[in-house]
Design a protein around this motif. Structure first.
Motif, short mmCIF file in Angstrom:
data_model
loop_
_atom_site.label_atom_id
_atom_site.label_comp_id
_atom_site.label_asym_id
_atom_site.label_seq_id
_atom_site.Cartn_x
_atom_site.Cartn_y
_atom_site.Cartn_z
N TYR A 1 3.10 4.36 4.94
CA TYR A 1 2.12 3.35 4.16
C TYR A 1 2.00 4.02 2.70
O TYR A 1 0.88 4.03 2.34
N GLN B 1 1.92 2.53 -0.31
CA GLN B 1 1.31 1.82 -1.03
C GLN B 1 -0.06 2.17 -1.17
O GLN B 1 -1.03 2.32 -1.91
N ARG B 2 -0.67 2.16 0.46
CA ARG B 2 -2.22 2.50 0.65
C ARG B 2 -2.42 3.89 -0.02
O ARG B 2 -3.53 4.06 -0.21
N ALA C 1 -1.11 5.53 -2.35
CA ALA C 1 -0.96 5.31 -4.19
C ALA C 1 -2.42 4.74 -4.34
O ALA C 1 -3.13 5.30 -5.32
N GLU C 2 -2.93 3.83 -3.49
CA GLU C 2 -4.38 3.21 -3.88
C GLU C 2 -5.65 4.20 -3.67
O GLU C 2 -6.31 4.26 -4.49
N LEU D 1 6.42 7.56 -3.47
CA LEU D 1 5.17 6.95 -4.39
C LEU D 1 5.71 6.46 -5.58
O LEU D 1 5.31 5.30 -6.02
N LYS E 1 8.44 3.10 -4.30
CA LYS E 1 7.88 2.20 -3.33
C LYS E 1 6.35 1.60 -3.64
O LYS E 1 6.11 0.92 -2.78
N THR E 2 5.91 2.10 -4.66
CA THR E 2 4.35 1.78 -4.66
C THR E 2 4.04 1.57 -6.22
O THR E 2 4.87 1.51 -7.07
N SER E 3 2.66 1.22 -6.60
CA SER E 3 2.14 1.23 -7.82
C SER E 3 1.80 2.35 -8.54
O SER E 3 1.22 2.41 -9.84
N PHE E 4 2.53 3.44 -7.97
CA PHE E 4 2.01 4.72 -8.59
C PHE E 4 2.41 4.76 -9.95
O PHE E 4 1.68 5.23 -10.90
#
Length: 506
Positions: free
Chosen positions: A232, A234-235, A237-238, A258, A261-264
């Protein structure tokens, strides 16, 4: 006064700063916090539970638990009783656990109360119930806390970490309390860890890298946030945006996930430091992290289980100047390059990286032959080939050992080969790692089918699912006419990909 053990350090923090958070974690979406005094009392509670089993001092026990308060508490509780802990991955299969119990003559198996393994092992066991423990810790007094380190012996083997095969003849690295304490102090020193730090930990505590993150932050009086699975990203990164989080530790694939595949990248967190080990991080990833995290200290590190985790680090201010380097020796460790005869080599000469220090293992459990090959004249022979530049910064060019580095996992091909060779349709089998953009390497299997037997992937995959945890199950299966071998009959793993006769089933 310097701490004499990791258990003593925990007690000191509990006495001096009882309410300081030691551990944060989520249970069914609800945030939980355990202070240093509460963690110490959990250690006392589980110490009492372990004592009830009548396991003799000096014995070994197997712990199969995921990252959790139970794992940490029973680890310290066992050390306080003078016991040796053998941690196994939480997804280990019953077959693997039974083999390790037999191989080490471990006297006890410990898991969570809801673990399905409890009824499968057929050995004396202890099932941990964290709710029950937390409900009773208020009955524990200061006298019981002071007794925690009364049976500690600095020379006692604290951990046996298995670096290969949980079947056949596995290699268990024996680390003493002194080894772990020496490496912990050194890491705390160069990372400048303090009580103000809080690390977000996604690495399994059952591996040496995750274990070092655990020990160093407790030693420093810092807090550990039990992170989510890398399934997970994205979770994660949050989560890294929480104001209390100051650090993150990962392997190359952790950072690639990270970033990709995420908003990092769009919303980078504000961290004091990050650490990376477990393989080389490519230049593109390094540059991207430097650009996104200009105020974050980025530590590239190198080590081995045989070194209690860490051998070298690259100072953050050298990251661009020394791209690709594993850096310099950590405090208290000496590193050198030697030839095949053990003679030390000058700068810019390629040879094997060797190490010396108080963090170096005591040897491999019940394996004198491998111990003698690895520990020679006081030096740990890493099996990695490299050189030192004019300023003494080290570079790895390859490895003699064939370990597969997939994400945060370290996998020896022989273990998987042994399992797959049990399939009726397998004549010969060889396993190697194949480069993967996210995980670093994925497991590829090359099989020569027995005559008049089907070359069917489903037979192999079903057997692997039954006998191997998910991270050790092959991603790619190739059926080949023969395996490349040396004149003496050894498989030439680096040539396996040239043997492909057809692509694997999708």
């Amino acid at each position: 006064m310097p701490s004499t053990s990791l258990v003593t350090t925990l007690i000191d923090h509990a006495n001096k700063n009882p309410d300081r958070p030691a551990l944060k974690y989520d249970v069914k979406g609800k945030s939980k916090v355990i202070s240093f005094i509460e963690l110490s009392k959990l250690v006392v509670f589980f110490r009492q539970e372990v004592k009830k089993t009548s396991i003799p001092k000096g014995s070994k026990l197997v712990v199969c638990i995921d990252n959790s308060p139970e794992y940490i508490a029973v680890l310290y509780a066992s050390w306080s009783l003078g016991l040796t802990v053998i941690p196994l991955h939480s997804q280990s299969k019953a077959r693997e656990i039974k083999h390790i119990l037999d191989f080490t003559d471990a006297k006890l198996f410990i898991a969570k109360i809801n673990s399905p393994l409890i009824g499968q092992i057929g050995a004396p066991y202890l099932a941990l119930n964290i709710e029950d423990a937390i409900s009773q810790i208020n009955t524990i007094n200061s006298t019981q806390l002071s007794e925690l380190d009364t049976e500690m012996d600095i020379a006692q083997i604290a951990l046996i970490l298995f670096t290969s095969g949980t079947t056949g003849n596995p290699k268990g690295v024996m680390l003493s309390n002194h080894n772990l304490l020496a490496n912990t102090r050194s890491i705390v020193e160069y990372l400048h860890l303090s009580k103000d730090d809080e690390v977000y930990c996604v690495l399994p505590f059952t591996y040496s890298y995750g274990n070092s993150v655990l020990q160093t932050h407790i030693f420093a009086g810092a807090c550990i946030q039990l992170g989510r699975s890398m399934l997970y990203p994205q979770r994660i990164a949050e989560d890294l945006h929480k104001s209390s989080i100051t650090g993150f530790s990962g392997v190359p694939s952790s950072f690639q996930m990270l970033l990709q595949k995420t908003s990092f990248s769009k919303s980078p967190p504000k961290l004091r430091y990050i650490t990376q080990a477990g393989g080389a991080m490519n230049t593109t990833t390094t540059n991207e992290l430097l650009s996104l995290l200009p105020d974050t200290d980025i530590f590239v590190m190198y080590g081995q289980t045989e070194a209690s985790a860490r051998l070298s680090y690259l100072p953050p201010n050298k990251l661009l100047q020394k791209v690709g380097s594993i850096g310099i020796a950590i405090p208290g460790v000496t590193l050198a390059i030697c030839d095949e005869q053990g003679n030390l080599l000058a700068n810019n000469q390629t040879g094997e990286l060797i190490a010396k220090g108080d963090n170096i293992m005591q040897g491999y459990w019940n394996n004198a032959e491998e111990t003698q090959k690895t520990l020679i004249n006081g030096w740990l022979h890493t099996g990695d080939l490299g050189y030192a530049d004019e300023e003494g910064f080290l570079y790895i060019q390859g490895r003699q050992k064939q370990m597969i580095k997939s994400g945060a996992n370290r996998i020896h091909p022989e273990e998987i080969e042994e399992i797959i060779s049990e399939c009726n349709n397998v004549g010969e089998v060889a396993v190697t790692g194949v480069q993967d953009e996210l995980l670093g390497e994925i497991i590829a299997v090359f099989i020569v089918a027995k005559k008049e037997h089907p070359a069917e992937d489903k037979i192999i995959r079903a057997h692997c699912r039954k006998n191997l945890p998910p991270h050790k199950q092959p991603k790619l299966i190739y059926w080949v006419s023969e395996l490349p071998r040396t004149s003496s009959g050894k498989v030439r793993r680096h040539l396996l990909t040239e043997s492909i006769v057809h692509k694997p089933n999708s």
